[in-house]
Design a protein around this motif. Structure first.
Motif, PDB file in Angstrom:
ATOM      1  N   TRP A  28       0.843  -1.202   0.000  1.00  0.00           N
ATOM      2  CA  TRP A  28       0.000   0.000   0.000  1.00  0.00           C
ATOM      3  C   TRP A  28       0.877   1.250   0.000  1.00  0.00           C
ATOM      4  N   LEU A  29       1.898   1.236   0.848  1.00  0.00           N
ATOM      5  CA  LEU A  29       2.749   2.410   0.967  1.00  0.00           C
ATOM      6  C   LEU A  29       3.636   2.597  -0.268  1.00  0.00           C
ATOM      7  N   ARG A  30       4.091   1.495  -0.877  1.00  0.00           N
ATOM      8  CA  ARG A  30       4.858   1.616  -2.125  1.00  0.00           C
ATOM      9  C   ARG A  30       3.977   2.193  -3.236  1.00  0.00           C
ATOM     10  N   ALA A  31       2.732   1.747  -3.311  1.00  0.00           N
ATOM     11  CA  ALA A  31       1.811   2.279  -4.322  1.00  0.00           C
ATOM     12  C   ALA A  31       1.557   3.768  -4.077  1.00  0.00           C
ATOM     13  N   ALA A  32       1.396   4.150  -2.819  1.00  0.00           N
ATOM     14  CA  ALA A  32       1.196   5.571  -2.492  1.00  0.00           C
ATOM     15  C   ALA A  32       2.426   6.379  -2.893  1.00  0.00           C
ATOM     16  N   GLY A  33       3.611   5.831  -2.631  1.00  0.00           N
ATOM     17  CA  GLY A  33       4.841   6.516  -3.032  1.00  0.00           C
ATOM     18  C   GLY A  33       4.931   6.662  -4.545  1.00  0.00           C
ATOM     19  N   GLY A  34       4.508   5.633  -5.263  1.00  0.00           N
ATOM     20  CA  GLY A  34       4.498   5.694  -6.723  1.00  0.00           C
ATOM     21  C   GLY A  34       3.570   6.775  -7.236  1.00  0.00           C
ATOM     22  N   ALA A  35       2.410   6.902  -6.615  1.00  0.00           N
ATOM     23  CA  ALA A  35       1.461   7.947  -7.015  1.00  0.00           C
ATOM     24  C   ALA A  35       2.046   9.334  -6.729  1.00  0.00           C
ATOM     25  N   ASP A  36       2.728   9.462  -5.580  1.00  0.00           N
ATOM     26  CA  ASP A  36       3.379  10.740  -5.260  1.00  0.00           C
ATOM     27  C   ASP A  36       4.477  11.068  -6.263  1.00  0.00           C
ATOM     28  N   GLU A  37       5.260  10.046  -6.654  1.00  0.00           N
ATOM     29  CA  GLU A  37       6.335  10.265  -7.631  1.00  0.00           C
ATOM     30  C   GLU A  37       5.768  10.687  -8.985  1.00  0.00           C
ATOM     31  N   LEU A  38       4.679  10.048  -9.394  1.00  0.00           N
ATOM     32  CA  LEU A  38       4.053  10.415 -10.664  1.00  0.00           C
ATOM     33  C   LEU A  38       3.555  11.857 -10.619  1.00  0.00           C
ATOM     34  N   ARG A  39       2.958  12.231  -9.512  1.00  0.00           N
ATOM     35  CA  ARG A  39       2.479  13.610  -9.347  1.00  0.00           C
ATOM     36  C   ARG A  39       3.644  14.594  -9.437  1.00  0.00           C
ATOM     37  N   ALA A  40       4.737  14.285  -8.756  1.00  0.00           N
ATOM     38  CA  ALA A  40       5.912  15.171  -8.774  1.00  0.00           C
ATOM     39  C   ALA A  40       6.536  15.217 -10.169  1.00  0.00           C
ATOM     40  N   HIS A  41       6.535  14.084 -10.850  1.00  0.00           N
ATOM     41  CA  HIS A  41       7.122  14.016 -12.193  1.00  0.00           C
ATOM     42  C   HIS A  41       6.345  14.893 -13.182  1.00  0.00           C
ATOM     43  N   MET A  42       5.051  15.039 -12.957  1.00  0.00           N
ATOM     44  CA  MET A  42       4.231  15.855 -13.861  1.00  0.00           C
ATOM     45  C   MET A  42       4.337  17.348 -13.560  1.00  0.00           C
ATOM     46  N   ALA A  43       4.875  17.710 -12.411  1.00  0.00           N
ATOM     47  CA  ALA A  43       4.912  19.118 -12.009  1.00  0.00           C
ATOM     48  C   ALA A  43       5.580  20.029 -13.035  1.00  0.00           C
ATOM     49  N   PRO A  44       6.753  19.697 -13.553  1.00  0.00           N
ATOM     50  CA  PRO A  44       7.385  20.626 -14.503  1.00  0.00           C
ATOM     51  C   PRO A  44       6.809  20.557 -15.918  1.00  0.00           C
ATOM     52  N   VAL A  45       5.946  19.624 -16.202  1.00  0.00           N
ATOM     53  CA  VAL A  45       5.446  19.438 -17.565  1.00  0.00           C
ATOM     54  C   VAL A  45       4.672  20.658 -18.051  1.00  0.00           C
ATOM     55  N   ARG A  46       3.851  21.223 -17.201  1.00  0.00           N
ATOM     56  CA  ARG A  46       3.067  22.397 -17.625  1.00  0.00           C
ATOM     57  C   ARG A  46       3.976  23.562 -17.992  1.00  0.00           C
ATOM     58  N   GLN A  47       5.013  23.778 -17.187  1.00  0.00           N
ATOM     59  CA  GLN A  47       5.953  24.861 -17.477  1.00  0.00           C
ATOM     60  C   GLN A  47       6.710  24.577 -18.775  1.00  0.00           C
ATOM     61  N   GLU A  48       7.139  23.342 -18.961  1.00  0.00           N
ATOM     62  CA  GLU A  48       7.853  22.970 -20.190  1.00  0.00           C
ATOM     63  C   GLU A  48       6.957  23.152 -21.415  1.00  0.00           C
ATOM     64  N   LEU A  49       5.697  22.814 -21.276  1.00  0.00           N
ATOM     65  CA  LEU A  49       4.747  22.989 -22.369  1.00  0.00           C
ATOM     66  C   LEU A  49       4.605  24.468 -22.712  1.00  0.00           C
ATOM     67  N   GLY A  50       4.543  25.305 -21.695  1.00  0.00           N
ATOM     68  CA  GLY A  50       4.445  26.746 -21.907  1.00  0.00           C
ATOM     69  C   GLY A  50       5.672  27.307 -22.605  1.00  0.00           C
ATOM     70  N   LEU A  51       6.843  26.868 -22.179  1.00  0.00           N
ATOM     71  CA  LEU A  51       8.081  27.337 -22.807  1.00  0.00           C
ATOM     72  C   LEU A  51       8.170  26.891 -24.261  1.00  0.00           C
TER      73      LEU A  51
END
Length: 123
Positions: A28-51
């Motif tokens: 359960w905790l590994r899956a939660a960590g994976g979801a957190d990592e995916l969320r963090a990985h998507m964070a710069p995508v919006r800025q990169e798309l804008g640039l």
């Protein structure tokens, strides 16, 4: 990991095989960590798309296709933001599931301490 053997003293049952309740909050905790990592990985995508779109829009004037591209970009930005929110929510729910399961396992284990196993007095 919580392991409950038998019914009374934490050992395997006298006969009939090894009946156990096993639970680990690790998956359960590994899956939660994976979801957190995916969320963090998507964070710069919006800025990169804008640039990536920044120079494109200024150099092409008022082409109709570029207006369409801007609408598509906005749509992707909304989708990315929604996915980040879903990942955060999922991570919270997975952690909560681990917490609840751990509490349930402890309650079950505790309830077995009052159960006498046949032949227990003979030992």
């Amino acid at each position: 990991m919580t392991v409950v053997h038998g019914l009374g003293d934490g050992t395997a049952p006298p006969s009939g095989g090894d009946r156990r309740l096993e639970h680990s909050d690790g998956p359960w905790l590994r899956a939660a960590g994976g979801a957190d990592e995916l969320r963090a990985h998507m964070a710069p995508v919006r800025q990169e798309l804008g640039l990536a779109h920044q120079g494109l829009m200024s150099g092409a004037g008022r082409l109709t296709a570029l207006a369409e591209l801007a609408a598509v970009r906005e749509s992707w930005e909304r989708r990315i933001q929604a996915a980040q929110g879903e990942c955060g929510s999922l991570a919270d729910k997975l952690r909560e599931a681990a917490r609840i399961q751990g509490g349930t396992n402890e309650a079950v284990r505790s309830s077995f301490t009052s159960v006498r196993v046949c032949g227990e007095d003979e030992r």
